[in-house]
Design a protein around this motif. Structure first.
Motif, PDB file in Angstrom:
ATOM      1  N   CYS A   1      35.420  -7.870 -25.120  1.00  0.00           N
ATOM      2  CA  CYS A   1      35.318  -6.635 -25.599  1.00  0.00           C
ATOM      3  C   CYS A   1      34.591  -7.233 -27.261  1.00  0.00           C
ATOM      4  CB  CYS A   1      36.650  -5.934 -26.249  1.00  0.00           C
ATOM      5  SG  CYS A   1      37.492  -4.986 -24.587  1.00  0.00           S
TER       6      CYS A   1
ATOM      7  N   THR B   1      40.685  -9.377 -20.866  1.00  0.00           N
ATOM      8  CA  THR B   1      39.008  -9.051 -21.140  1.00  0.00           C
ATOM      9  C   THR B   1      38.846  -8.456 -22.448  1.00  0.00           C
ATOM     10  OG1 THR B   1      39.175  -6.285 -21.443  1.00  0.00           O
ATOM     11  CG2 THR B   1      38.381  -6.023 -19.030  1.00  0.00           C
TER      12      THR B   1
ATOM     13  N   ASN C   1      36.696  -0.172 -18.372  1.00  0.00           N
ATOM     14  CA  ASN C   1      37.383  -1.412 -16.723  1.00  0.00           C
ATOM     15  C   ASN C   1      36.813  -0.521 -15.752  1.00  0.00           C
ATOM     16  OD1 ASN C   1      38.546  -2.640 -18.565  1.00  0.00           O
ATOM     17  ND2 ASN C   1      40.784  -2.156 -18.353  1.00  0.00           N
ATOM     18  N   SER C   2      36.555   0.619 -15.637  1.00  0.00           N
ATOM     19  CA  SER C   2      35.897   1.134 -13.732  1.00  0.00           C
ATOM     20  C   SER C   2      34.927   0.784 -14.094  1.00  0.00           C
ATOM     21  CB  SER C   2      36.323   2.952 -14.345  1.00  0.00           C
ATOM     22  OG  SER C   2      36.291   3.359 -15.281  1.00  0.00           O
TER      23      SER C   2
ATOM     24  N   LEU D   1      41.450  -5.458 -14.012  1.00  0.00           N
ATOM     25  CA  LEU D   1      41.097  -5.648 -15.493  1.00  0.00           C
ATOM     26  C   LEU D   1      42.721  -4.738 -16.161  1.00  0.00           C
ATOM     27  CD1 LEU D   1      37.077  -5.044 -15.409  1.00  0.00           C
ATOM     28  CD2 LEU D   1      38.792  -7.275 -15.036  1.00  0.00           C
ATOM     29  N   LYS D   2      42.336  -5.500 -17.264  1.00  0.00           N
ATOM     30  CA  LYS D   2      43.394  -5.320 -18.532  1.00  0.00           C
ATOM     31  C   LYS D   2      42.848  -4.552 -19.207  1.00  0.00           C
ATOM     32  CE  LYS D   2      46.878  -6.925 -21.634  1.00  0.00           C
ATOM     33  NZ  LYS D   2      47.671  -7.962 -22.612  1.00  0.00           N
ATOM     34  N   ASN D   3      43.720  -3.362 -19.613  1.00  0.00           N
ATOM     35  CA  ASN D   3      43.576  -2.471 -20.071  1.00  0.00           C
ATOM     36  C   ASN D   3      43.649  -2.645 -21.664  1.00  0.00           C
ATOM     37  OD1 ASN D   3      43.509   0.306 -21.552  1.00  0.00           O
ATOM     38  ND2 ASN D   3      44.057   1.645 -19.800  1.00  0.00           N
ATOM     39  N   GLN D   4      43.580  -2.914 -22.319  1.00  0.00           N
ATOM     40  CA  GLN D   4      43.314  -2.895 -23.975  1.00  0.00           C
ATOM     41  C   GLN D   4      43.913  -2.213 -24.763  1.00  0.00           C
ATOM     42  OE1 GLN D   4      43.224  -6.355 -24.718  1.00  0.00           O
ATOM     43  NE2 GLN D   4      42.312  -7.471 -23.171  1.00  0.00           N
TER      44      GLN D   4
ATOM     45  N   TYR E   1      45.217  -9.657 -12.686  1.00  0.00           N
ATOM     46  CA  TYR E   1      44.246  -9.330 -13.920  1.00  0.00           C
ATOM     47  C   TYR E   1      43.385 -10.026 -14.286  1.00  0.00           C
ATOM     48  CZ  TYR E   1      47.271  -9.990 -17.030  1.00  0.00           C
ATOM     49  OH  TYR E   1      48.461 -10.641 -18.197  1.00  0.00           O
TER      50      TYR E   1
ATOM     51  N   GLN F   1      33.843  -2.337 -12.976  1.00  0.00           N
ATOM     52  CA  GLN F   1      34.468  -2.572 -11.843  1.00  0.00           C
ATOM     53  C   GLN F   1      33.625  -2.213 -10.600  1.00  0.00           C
ATOM     54  OE1 GLN F   1      36.656  -4.570 -10.366  1.00  0.00           O
ATOM     55  NE2 GLN F   1      39.028  -4.101 -12.023  1.00  0.00           N
TER      56      GLN F   1
ATOM     57  N   THR G   1      40.452   1.265 -23.539  1.00  0.00           N
ATOM     58  CA  THR G   1      39.592   0.900 -22.354  1.00  0.00           C
ATOM     59  C   THR G   1      39.922   1.033 -20.650  1.00  0.00           C
ATOM     60  OG1 THR G   1      40.459  -1.380 -21.597  1.00  0.00           O
ATOM     61  CG2 THR G   1      39.498  -0.868 -24.201  1.00  0.00           C
ATOM     62  N   CYS G   2      40.159   2.214 -20.170  1.00  0.00           N
ATOM     63  CA  CYS G   2      40.334   2.434 -19.054  1.00  0.00           C
ATOM     64  C   CYS G   2      38.546   2.862 -18.867  1.00  0.00           C
ATOM     65  CB  CYS G   2      41.134   3.792 -18.466  1.00  0.00           C
ATOM     66  SG  CYS G   2      41.002   4.529 -19.497  1.00  0.00           S
TER      67      CYS G   2
END
Length: 290
Positions: free
Chosen positions: A112, A108, A57-58, A47-50, A105, A61, A53-54
């Protein structure tokens, strides 16, 4: 498949330099490799970190990696009038890409934009948040969008806490049941998850002005207030409290201490039955030593 048909790199001269009137330095031989964005066969889709936004994402997932939740999620019918504003639809779309896409990836950003906070604003991409807050908001939004999501979430992630008050001067015990989606445990000053769980069920002594009424004694008495697990969910989510409030700076501070957790976690010592067993063993030992 692209390699089998001989597609590796494509040179795309749009026009000659003379047509555009550009210098040699400005002229480029554009190259495009369509395999560059493909993941390898054994890799998962990311997933792309914007920006920050980790945390989101975690957690997303982990939800998608829960087989029973994924099956239930994809079976919920799409009833959204505006799919761009539907958190449920955007989560289904995201989950579908994570499971079947061949790309490295998924972006996201649509999720968002659909995920609004309590003020009706989309996710602030540059703001790091606590995952517990995000998870609670996500579950609330999913339950509000479709009734099937409520039964799915409760059947997958909901357990039961038992809030106990035990008199220290008699055998009186009062209990109150409380459902939970995740356990929030302290990590500051703790080296392992087991230590954090021990603190979670340790409780606190109520004495002095905090004494509670003991109906068996007919007066207030010292007591122990604690919480333990009454029923474990099918899939347990443990939230690590990595953000603590700093009273000196009056801001939240992220805890980056080293923290360990096992691959196999025995939750029996933190259940109502496990704690009762330990209490009984402690009383027997105390009686034999007296």
């Amino acid at each position: 498949p692209l390699e089998q048909v001989g597609v590796r790199a494509v040179s795309v001269p749009v026009r000659t330099r003379g047509d555009w009137g550009v210098t040699n330095r400005e002229w480029h031989n554009w190259s495009y490799d369509p395999t560059a964005q493909l993941k390898r066969a054994h890799q998962h889709v990311g997933l792309k970190n914007q920006g920050c936004t980790c945390y989101m994402n975690s957690f997303l997932q982990q939800l998608v990696q829960t087989p029973s939740f994924l099956r239930g999620l994809m079976a919920v019918p799409d009833c959204a009038e505006d799919q761009a504003e539907s958190v449920l639809f955007q989560l289904q779309k995201l989950a579908g890409f994570l499971k079947v896409s061949q790309k490295q990836y998924y972006d996201t950003l649509p999720f968002c934009m659909a995920f609004k906070d309590y003020d009706g604003q989309p996710v602030r991409l540059s703001e790091q948040k606590d995952v517990n807050e995000f998870a609670n908001m996500l579950f609330d939004k999913l339950e509000a969008e479709h009734p099937a999501m409520r039964s799915l979430l409760q059947g997958t992630y909901v357990g039961t806490l038992v809030n106990q008050i035990l008199s220290l001067e008699s055998d009186h015990v009062s209990e109150r049941l409380e459902p939970f989606y995740m356990l929030s445990v302290t990590v500051q000053g703790k080296a392992t998850l087991e230590e954090s769980l021990e603190l979670f069920v340790a409780g606190e002594t109520l004495s002095g002005d905090n004494k509670v009424m003991d109906p068996k004694l007919g007066r207030k008495a010292d007591a122990l207030k604690r919480a333990c697990i009454g029923e474990l969910p099918n899939h347990l989510i443990v939230h690590l409290k990595r953000f603590e409030f700093d009273f000196e700076s009056m801001t939240k501070r992220k805890v980056n201490d080293h923290f360990e957790f096992p691959h196999m976690l025995d939750m029996e010592p933190y259940t109502k039955e496990g704690i009762a067993r330990r209490d009984m063993v402690a009383r027997l030992r105390a009686g034999s030593e007296a």
